[in-house]
Design an enzyme around this catalytic site. Structure first.
Site, short mmCIF file in Angstrom:
data_model
loop_
_atom_site.label_atom_id
_atom_site.label_comp_id
_atom_site.label_asym_id
_atom_site.label_seq_id
_atom_site.Cartn_x
_atom_site.Cartn_y
_atom_site.Cartn_z
N ASP A 25 -7.03 -2.42 -7.26
CA ASP A 25 -7.55 -3.11 -5.99
C ASP A 25 -7.69 -4.46 -6.52
O ASP A 25 -7.86 -4.89 -7.62
CB ASP A 25 -9.13 -2.17 -5.68
CG ASP A 25 -9.07 -2.67 -4.24
OD1 ASP A 25 -8.47 -2.10 -3.44
OD2 ASP A 25 -9.93 -3.51 -4.03
N TYR B 93 -14.95 -11.73 -0.29
CA TYR B 93 -15.69 -10.30 -0.50
C TYR B 93 -16.95 -10.51 -1.32
O TYR B 93 -17.97 -9.65 -0.95
CB TYR B 93 -14.67 -9.26 -1.30
CG TYR B 93 -13.84 -8.71 -0.42
CD1 TYR B 93 -14.19 -7.56 0.42
CD2 TYR B 93 -12.54 -9.11 0.04
CE1 TYR B 93 -13.19 -7.15 1.33
CE2 TYR B 93 -11.63 -8.55 0.51
CZ TYR B 93 -11.97 -7.49 1.46
OH TYR B 93 -10.99 -6.75 2.06
N ARG C 189 -6.39 11.78 -5.76
CA ARG C 189 -7.64 11.09 -5.50
C ARG C 189 -8.80 12.33 -5.51
O ARG C 189 -9.89 11.92 -6.13
CB ARG C 189 -7.62 10.53 -4.32
CG ARG C 189 -8.99 9.63 -3.52
CD ARG C 189 -8.59 8.94 -2.32
NE ARG C 189 -9.52 8.01 -1.99
CZ ARG C 189 -10.71 8.15 -1.85
NH1 ARG C 189 -11.57 9.50 -1.78
NH2 ARG C 189 -11.59 7.43 -1.14
N ARG D 60 -3.34 7.05 1.41
CA ARG D 60 -3.58 8.10 1.92
C ARG D 60 -2.82 8.67 2.86
O ARG D 60 -3.01 9.76 3.44
CB ARG D 60 -5.25 7.84 2.65
CG ARG D 60 -6.33 7.81 1.64
CD ARG D 60 -7.46 7.19 2.36
NE ARG D 60 -6.94 5.72 2.74
CZ ARG D 60 -7.97 4.89 3.60
NH1 ARG D 60 -9.11 5.30 4.01
NH2 ARG D 60 -7.52 3.53 3.66
N ARG E 209 0.74 -1.31 0.03
CA ARG E 209 0.04 -0.11 -0.05
C ARG E 209 0.86 1.22 0.10
O ARG E 209 0.58 2.10 0.64
CB ARG E 209 -0.93 -0.08 1.24
CG ARG E 209 -2.20 -0.73 1.20
CD ARG E 209 -3.29 -0.44 0.58
NE ARG E 209 -4.29 -1.37 0.14
CZ ARG E 209 -5.32 -1.39 1.41
NH1 ARG E 209 -5.47 -0.40 2.00
NH2 ARG E 209 -6.30 -2.38 0.95
O1 CP3 Z 1 0.12 -1.58 -2.56
C1 CP3 Z 1 -0.35 -0.57 -3.12
O2 CP3 Z 1 0.27 0.64 -3.29
C2 CP3 Z 1 -1.16 -0.61 -4.46
C3 CP3 Z 1 -2.52 -0.57 -4.44
C4 CP3 Z 1 -3.70 -1.56 -3.59
C5 CP3 Z 1 -4.76 -1.24 -3.07
N1 CP3 Z 1 -5.34 -2.15 -2.64
C6 CP3 Z 1 -5.14 0.23 -3.03
C7 CP3 Z 1 -6.12 0.76 -1.89
C8 CP3 Z 1 -3.21 -2.97 -3.26
C9 CP3 Z 1 -2.35 -4.10 -3.73
C10 CP3 Z 1 -4.53 -3.43 -2.68
C11 CP3 Z 1 -4.95 -4.71 -2.44
C12 CP3 Z 1 -6.35 -4.84 -1.63
N2 CP3 Z 1 -7.58 -4.25 -1.80
C13 CP3 Z 1 -6.37 -5.91 -0.71
C14 CP3 Z 1 -5.07 -7.02 -0.27
C15 CP3 Z 1 -4.04 -6.33 0.52
C16 CP3 Z 1 -4.46 -6.31 1.82
O3 CP3 Z 1 -4.66 -5.17 2.59
O4 CP3 Z 1 -4.80 -7.48 2.53
C17 CP3 Z 1 -7.64 -5.99 -0.16
C18 CP3 Z 1 -8.08 -6.85 1.04
C19 CP3 Z 1 -8.34 -5.02 -0.91
C20 CP3 Z 1 -9.61 -4.64 -0.57
C21 CP3 Z 1 -9.73 -3.23 -0.15
N3 CP3 Z 1 -9.37 -2.13 -0.80
C22 CP3 Z 1 -9.89 -2.85 1.36
C23 CP3 Z 1 -10.43 -3.44 2.47
C24 CP3 Z 1 -10.11 -1.19 1.33
C25 CP3 Z 1 -10.55 -0.28 2.37
C26 CP3 Z 1 -9.37 -0.43 3.44
C27 CP3 Z 1 -8.88 1.05 3.57
O5 CP3 Z 1 -7.69 1.28 3.68
O6 CP3 Z 1 -9.57 1.94 3.73
C28 CP3 Z 1 -9.66 -0.93 0.10
C29 CP3 Z 1 -9.51 0.31 -0.48
C30 CP3 Z 1 -8.01 0.54 -0.96
N4 CP3 Z 1 -7.32 0.18 -1.98
C31 CP3 Z 1 -7.40 2.01 -0.65
C32 CP3 Z 1 -6.14 2.01 -1.33
C33 CP3 Z 1 -5.21 3.20 -1.40
C34 CP3 Z 1 -7.96 3.15 0.32
C35 CP3 Z 1 -8.82 3.93 -0.60
C36 CP3 Z 1 -9.09 5.52 -0.51
O7 CP3 Z 1 -9.88 5.74 0.42
O8 CP3 Z 1 -8.34 6.28 -1.19
#
Ligand code: CP3
Length: 354
Positions: free
Chosen positions: A77, A153, A40, A31, A27
């Site tokens: 994602d 999911y 964003r 944010r 990640r």
């Molecule tokens: O690593 C990176 O920089 C690449 C981007 C990336 C995102 N999601 C961006 C994201 C990657 C590799 C993921 C994978 C992902 N997404 C996983 C597997 C990794 C892990 O964390 O276990 C999962 C389970 C998801 C599903 C997901 N997407 C969730 C549960 C959430 C909300 C959690 C949160 O942090 O709010 C997201 C949203 C998400 N995906 C964000 C980002 C940067 C936050 C979104 C935002 O508000 O900008």
């Protein structure tokens, strides 16, 4: 052969010696970075950001401009695949991603398409844009969720507290889960090949919820489907030699089995000592991890100490890629990440001079 300048991670994955331990951060585009928040806002929403290749590539390279990282990971994602299969992905701030109509039975699964690469072309486009921006400085990681994690999911509708619905389906409707898994194996394999074709140099599978399962069910519903994906990738001429990283959060119990999956590296969460993990998996496989993400909320000194402990625990050898044990959280001060990355580079040199 590609002409990537910083080859540390590719070297580690190929079994070649490196001068210091390479590092990237799960990640890393997110944010906690003010520049991410700005892009964003420009995109309008998280999903628009994912689906606009120009902006997705911009946030992918933001952490590379700011830190001494050894790889970029494409901004996207894991839930893009269920979205392309027909479950419309929605996202709300403070709630995260969700599906309004989660899967309930075999009929719901039957109605999903597994021919979805054309609707995921925006990810390939984002990779192509990113490769141009990276200018061969560092390798680019492509990724997907695992079949089990995507199933959670798709069946729960979102990350829930107990995951009671899918954990019950494991016991009372294995047919439904098997049909879904089969479709996901096909979609994910094709999706990862598409990413490699577009320019991803390394592929990672995120099995974020594998740790919910008991040992037998982990093998049947999570590891075996991931193995099938790996074997599909090995059969394709584009991905036959692409390094693959497999990360099961909560997977510490199954490292021996995971090490035989055909992957090149195993991602570790922070709950296992990396020296113990190394003993279990042996010397033919790389390890990625595994700092507790909350360590980044400590003082400069405590961040450095926590990182040193992991580097000391791994010890001599060239098969370690430093990372967190899970994603960086949105409240981390980016300066603290800089402290961590610099320290990993400086401190690890002594373990590579032999
Ligand atoms: O690593 C990176 O920089 C690449 C981007 C990336 C995102 N999601 C961006 C994201 C990657 C590799 C993921 C994978 C992902 N997404 C996983 C597997 C990794 C892990 O964390 O276990 C999962 C389970 C998801 C599903 C997901 N997407 C969730 C549960 C959430 C909300 C959690 C949160 O942090 O709010 C997201 C949203 C998400 N995906 C964000 C980002 C940067 C936050 C979104 C935002 O508000 O900008």
């Amino acid at each position: 052969m590609d002409s990537i300048k910083n080859r540390r991670i590719l070297d580690v994955l190929a079994g070649n010696p490196v001068d210091k331990t390479p590092v990237w951060i799960m990640r890393q585009a997110g944010r906690y970075l003010p520049e991410y928040k700005k892009t964003r806002a420009e995109a309008g929403s998280f999903l628009d950001l994912c689906k606009t290749p120009e902006l997705a590539s911009e946030v992918t390279v933001q952490p590379i401009r700011r830190f001494d990282l050894d790889a970029a990971i494409i901004f996207s994602d894991i839930l893009t695949i269920p979205d392309a299969m027909g479950l419309e992905l929605k996202f709300e701030d403070n709630r995260g991603p969700y599906f309004d109509t989660p899967l309930n039975n075999l009929d719901d699964v039957s109605s999903l398409t597994d021919e979805n690469n054309s609707s995921l072309e925006y990810v390939a486009d984002a990779i192509i844009h990113t490769k141009e921006k990276l200018n061969n400085e560092v390798p680019l990681i492509g990724f997907s969720g695992s079949p089990w994690t995507l199933s959670t999911y798709m069946i729960e509708g979102a990350a829930t507290k107990e995951f009671r619905k899918i954990r019950s389906i494991v016991f009372n409707d294995a047919d439904m889960l098997n049909m879904l898994t089969k479709k996901l194996v096909k979609s994910i394999s094709e999706y990862l090949i598409m990413q490699a074709k577009a320019g991803a140099n390394i592929l990672m599978i995120f099995d974020s919820w594998g740790g919910l399962l008991n040992s037998n069910n982990y093998i049947d519903f999570s590891l075996n489907p991931m193995k099938e994906i790996i074997s599909n990738l090995r059969k394709d001429k584009i991905t036959k030699n692409t390094p693959i990283v497999l990360f099961t959060k909560g997977g510490g119990n199954w490292l021996n089995e995971i090490s035989k999956s055909g992957c090149n590296a195993i991602g570790l969460d922070w709950t296992i000592d990396i020296a113990s993990a190394r003993k279990i998996v042996g010397e033919n496989i790389c390890l990625q991890g595994n700092l507790d993400p909350c360590a980044l909320h400590g003082s400069k000194e405590s961040i450095q100490n926590a990182a040193s402990k992991i580097i000391d625990s791994y010890g001599f050898g060239h098969k370690h890629i430093f990372n967190l044990g899970h994603g960086i959280d949105q409240f981390v001060n980016p300066d603290n990440l800089n402290v961590l990355i610099k320290h990993v580079k400086d401190y690890s040199v002594k373990y590579h001079n032999h």
